[in-house]
Design a protein around this motif. Sequence first.
Motif, PDB file in Angstrom:
ATOM      1  N   SER A  30       0.851  -1.185   0.000  1.00 19.06           N
ATOM      2  CA  SER A  30       0.000   0.000   0.000  1.00 19.06           C
ATOM      3  C   SER A  30       0.887   1.236   0.000  1.00 19.06           C
ATOM      4  CB  SER A  30      -0.905   0.012   1.229  1.00 19.06           C
ATOM      5  OG  SER A  30      -0.163   0.365   2.390  1.00 19.06           O
ATOM      6  N   GLY A  31       0.297   2.403  -0.215  1.00 15.68           N
ATOM      7  CA  GLY A  31       1.073   3.637  -0.208  1.00 15.68           C
ATOM      8  C   GLY A  31       1.686   3.954   1.133  1.00 15.68           C
ATOM      9  N   LEU A  32       1.210   3.274   2.199  1.00 12.48           N
ATOM     10  CA  LEU A  32       1.776   3.456   3.532  1.00 12.48           C
ATOM     11  C   LEU A  32       2.709   2.312   3.909  1.00 12.48           C
ATOM     12  CD1 LEU A  32      -0.570   5.560   3.596  1.00 12.48           C
ATOM     13  CD2 LEU A  32      -0.757   5.071   6.032  1.00 12.48           C
ATOM     14  N   GLY A  33       3.071   1.481   2.939  1.00  6.39           N
ATOM     15  CA  GLY A  33       4.079   0.456   3.162  1.00  6.39           C
ATOM     16  C   GLY A  33       3.579  -0.873   3.667  1.00  6.39           C
ATOM     17  N   ALA A  34       2.265  -1.054   3.834  1.00  7.63           N
ATOM     18  CA  ALA A  34       1.732  -2.339   4.289  1.00  7.63           C
ATOM     19  C   ALA A  34       1.706  -3.328   3.126  1.00  7.63           C
ATOM     20  CB  ALA A  34       0.327  -2.160   4.851  1.00  7.63           C
ATOM     21  N   ARG A  35       2.135  -4.560   3.396  1.00  9.93           N
ATOM     22  CA  ARG A  35       2.153  -5.566   2.335  1.00  9.93           C
ATOM     23  C   ARG A  35       0.727  -6.053   2.077  1.00  9.93           C
ATOM     24  NH1 ARG A  35       6.353 -10.545   2.279  1.00  9.93           N
ATOM     25  NH2 ARG A  35       7.720  -8.717   2.439  1.00  9.93           N
ATOM     26  N   LYS A  36       0.333  -6.033   0.805  1.00  8.09           N
ATOM     27  CA  LYS A  36      -0.996  -6.495   0.418  1.00  8.09           C
ATOM     28  C   LYS A  36      -0.952  -7.937  -0.069  1.00  8.09           C
ATOM     29  CE  LYS A  36      -3.624  -3.361  -1.715  1.00  8.09           C
ATOM     30  NZ  LYS A  36      -4.542  -2.805  -0.703  1.00  8.09           N
ATOM     31  N   TRP A  37       0.099  -8.286  -0.810  1.00  6.60           N
ATOM     32  CA  TRP A  37       0.273  -9.665  -1.256  1.00  6.60           C
ATOM     33  C   TRP A  37       1.665  -9.858  -1.829  1.00  6.60           C
ATOM     34  CZ3 TRP A  37       1.323  -9.359  -6.425  1.00  6.60           C
ATOM     35  CH2 TRP A  37       0.688  -8.353  -7.171  1.00  6.60           C
ATOM     36  N   SER A  38       2.033 -11.125  -1.999  1.00  5.18           N
ATOM     37  CA  SER A  38       3.312 -11.501  -2.590  1.00  5.18           C
ATOM     38  C   SER A  38       3.066 -12.682  -3.520  1.00  5.18           C
ATOM     39  CB  SER A  38       4.320 -11.881  -1.495  1.00  5.18           C
ATOM     40  OG  SER A  38       5.516 -12.396  -2.057  1.00  5.18           O
ATOM     41  N   LEU A  39       3.530 -12.581  -4.756  1.00  3.76           N
ATOM     42  CA  LEU A  39       3.285 -13.626  -5.755  1.00  3.76           C
ATOM     43  C   LEU A  39       4.600 -14.193  -6.274  1.00  3.76           C
ATOM     44  CD1 LEU A  39       1.206 -15.108  -7.622  1.00  3.76           C
ATOM     45  CD2 LEU A  39       1.619 -13.275  -9.277  1.00  3.76           C
ATOM     46  N   PRO A  40       4.894 -15.475  -6.001  1.00  2.00           N
ATOM     47  CA  PRO A  40       6.108 -16.091  -6.571  1.00  2.00           C
ATOM     48  C   PRO A  40       6.006 -16.155  -8.094  1.00  2.00           C
ATOM     49  CG  PRO A  40       5.218 -17.407  -4.768  1.00  2.00           C
ATOM     50  CD  PRO A  40       4.173 -16.402  -5.110  1.00  2.00           C
ATOM     51  N   LEU A  41       7.136 -15.931  -8.775  1.00  3.08           N
ATOM     52  CA  LEU A  41       7.164 -15.950 -10.233  1.00  3.08           C
ATOM     53  C   LEU A  41       8.377 -16.718 -10.718  1.00  3.08           C
ATOM     54  CD1 LEU A  41       6.269 -12.230 -10.981  1.00  3.08           C
ATOM     55  CD2 LEU A  41       4.814 -14.201 -11.454  1.00  3.08           C
ATOM     56  N   ALA A  42       8.184 -17.473 -11.784  1.00  2.00           N
ATOM     57  CA  ALA A  42       9.292 -18.193 -12.412  1.00  2.00           C
ATOM     58  C   ALA A  42       9.900 -17.316 -13.503  1.00  2.00           C
ATOM     59  CB  ALA A  42       8.784 -19.509 -12.989  1.00  2.00           C
ATOM     60  N   GLY A  43      11.121 -17.635 -13.902  1.00  7.47           N
ATOM     61  CA  GLY A  43      11.770 -16.899 -14.983  1.00  7.47           C
ATOM     62  C   GLY A  43      12.567 -15.716 -14.469  1.00  7.47           C
ATOM     63  N   ASN A  44      13.653 -15.405 -15.167  1.00  9.03           N
ATOM     64  CA  ASN A  44      14.506 -14.300 -14.765  1.00  9.03           C
ATOM     65  C   ASN A  44      13.906 -12.967 -15.206  1.00  9.03           C
ATOM     66  OD1 ASN A  44      16.544 -15.937 -13.631  1.00  9.03           O
ATOM     67  ND2 ASN A  44      17.360 -16.363 -15.675  1.00  9.03           N
ATOM     68  N   PRO A  45      13.841 -11.975 -14.324  1.00 11.20           N
ATOM     69  CA  PRO A  45      13.338 -10.657 -14.719  1.00 11.20           C
ATOM     70  C   PRO A  45      14.185 -10.099 -15.861  1.00 11.20           C
ATOM     71  CG  PRO A  45      13.579 -10.809 -12.336  1.00 11.20           C
ATOM     72  CD  PRO A  45      14.232 -12.022 -12.914  1.00 11.20           C
ATOM     73  N   SER A  46      13.523  -9.539 -16.878  1.00 14.64           N
ATOM     74  CA  SER A  46      14.270  -9.071 -18.044  1.00 14.64           C
ATOM     75  C   SER A  46      13.840  -7.688 -18.503  1.00 14.64           C
ATOM     76  CB  SER A  46      14.105 -10.072 -19.196  1.00 14.64           C
ATOM     77  OG  SER A  46      12.733 -10.291 -19.494  1.00 14.64           O
ATOM     78  N   GLY A  47      13.229  -6.914 -17.626  1.00 14.18           N
ATOM     79  CA  GLY A  47      12.840  -5.570 -18.026  1.00 14.18           C
ATOM     80  C   GLY A  47      11.954  -4.908 -16.995  1.00 14.18           C
ATOM     81  N   ALA A  48      11.696  -3.613 -17.216  1.00 14.39           N
ATOM     82  CA  ALA A  48      10.870  -2.834 -16.308  1.00 14.39           C
ATOM     83  C   ALA A  48       9.414  -3.280 -16.374  1.00 14.39           C
ATOM     84  CB  ALA A  48      10.988  -1.354 -16.655  1.00 14.39           C
ATOM     85  N   LEU A  49       8.669  -2.986 -15.324  1.00 14.84           N
ATOM     86  CA  LEU A  49       7.259  -3.340 -15.268  1.00 14.84           C
ATOM     87  C   LEU A  49       6.438  -2.439 -16.181  1.00 14.84           C
ATOM     88  CD1 LEU A  49       6.732  -3.796 -11.411  1.00 14.84           C
ATOM     89  CD2 LEU A  49       7.546  -5.442 -13.081  1.00 14.84           C
TER      90      LEU A  49
END
Length: 557
Positions: free
Chosen positions: A144-163
């Motif tokens: 959230s904008g106040l820093g609270a974690r809303k969720w976390s999603l595991p992902l496969a594959g190496n990051p290769s660029g900006a969101l």
Amino acid sequence: MSNRPRVSALFAGGLMLVAVAASVFAENVDPSWKRVLTGDIVAMSVSDSGAVYVVTDDRSITALDETGKFLWSRNLPGKPASACFVSSEGTVLAATVTGTLVAYNANGSFLWQSRAPSAPVVSPYEGRDGRIFVRLRDRLLCLSGLGARKWSLPLAGNPSGALGETADGDVLLPCGDSVARVSPFGELLETIPIQGELTAICSLPGGFAAGFRDGAVRAYDVRSSRAEGRPLSEVVWEFRASGAVIALTAHASTLAVASANGEVSAVNVTDGAKLWVSPDGFPATAGELSLDYGEFVLSTPIGLLGLNLKGRTVWRLPLPRSVILPALSPTGFAFSTGSDWLLRAWKAEERVKIANAAKNGQNYGILSGYSATYGLPSGPLGPDSLTFFSEVDRALQEGTIGDAEIAYARRLIDMIENAGDGGYGRAITYSDGERARAATLLGKMGSREYRAALTRAAARADTPTLAIGVLFALAACPPDEKALAAIDSLVYRFSSVDATGQYASVYCAACDALYAALRYAPENAEAAARSLSAFLDGRYGSVAAEYARRTLENVLK
């Protein structure tokens, strides 16, 4: 072509400006100013107000205004990662290589700190309602904008660029030979296979565009409900640029494409037909395209270029090679840095604001039904209130709210507004305590989209219990201008019938909400400070006056 400055009036997103090109083809221009920092710059970002924030390898973040005046500097709790981000409401976020995320406001006051399993691999990305997406090596975090974690999603594959994101607000994450499409609520919607080395990505109506190292640009049509057997996303057209694609951006019906050979092309977003080509870019292996004040602006390590929407060069600014991409302020200052601890600024273009831009009104439609496109529930009656509150509170504490947010938010709104439906035409009436608890939980979920509902609740709250719950909620979802007016009205409403100071708890809760506005909403800080100072003269009782005094002391620390 003449180097005489050209004056034009631009209208961009409701903001009228006067723009004057510093020099259409400026060569070897001396910087307007230089500032020696305390280390090599590893990340940089510029806010909507024009302040520039730089992270240096001596474990610090420094803020300067666009004239080079020093504003503040803060130490970071570890070796910095190459990520710096400024939200649309002015929150500045820096990260360390161990995964600590630290947020400050525009004045340098510490806001919050969050610990991630590892460092961000690209700069954080702001969602439409203020949530922040943080890409780690093996997962995507949503805060959230106040820093609270809303969720976390595991992902496969190496990051290769900006969101990036689709037109509907789904998050796009390049992962090697595929792109993951994730809903804003943490649901992996699909993994889109791609052919080639992806180098750039941007939103298009109905989907997104992807650029590749071999010069290909492909438009992907995204549909969440295709006929059985058909892919969710598919290529609808392809354009071939003259060189490797380094950046993309879209405006209305035009997609701008920057190539490594220095060309900038424009194609129609509907069918990929070429519209125009400009040869005035800079040969570079990295770049960024944006739409600023009615112009396409290309940033590369060796220069910046401004093109009008028809491809004509408005200004061109060659720069000494920068170790990170130069950034451009809203008033036309370009910031660049080498490896010599120097931050340099050039005046690329004069931009004079004469009206304030309206905030972007986009959101995810969590409360309006638009979110049904994600196939998520719309807020069933579910368990009894206490069990429901415990379920929501546990999800908030554990940072696992995820795709239950829509159902939770809609039921909480029903409770706040006493609009519960028990089925078969039976209405449900909630107690003030239940409504207050529902408001507090909704605020903690931290979406700007909830602010309007909480503002309505503040305007209607007629009991101290409900008023306190709504004010606590607004403190967790910092008030905007309309919410501040509703808080003032609420305080006046209670004070007008309070002869004995019995509503001190309401006034103290109002102080907390105003304090949040001071910290998180700089554009409303003056109004919030004025409302907070009104408690000091004792008209609301000695308890409220003392609480307001301590609150203001915290602001000044």
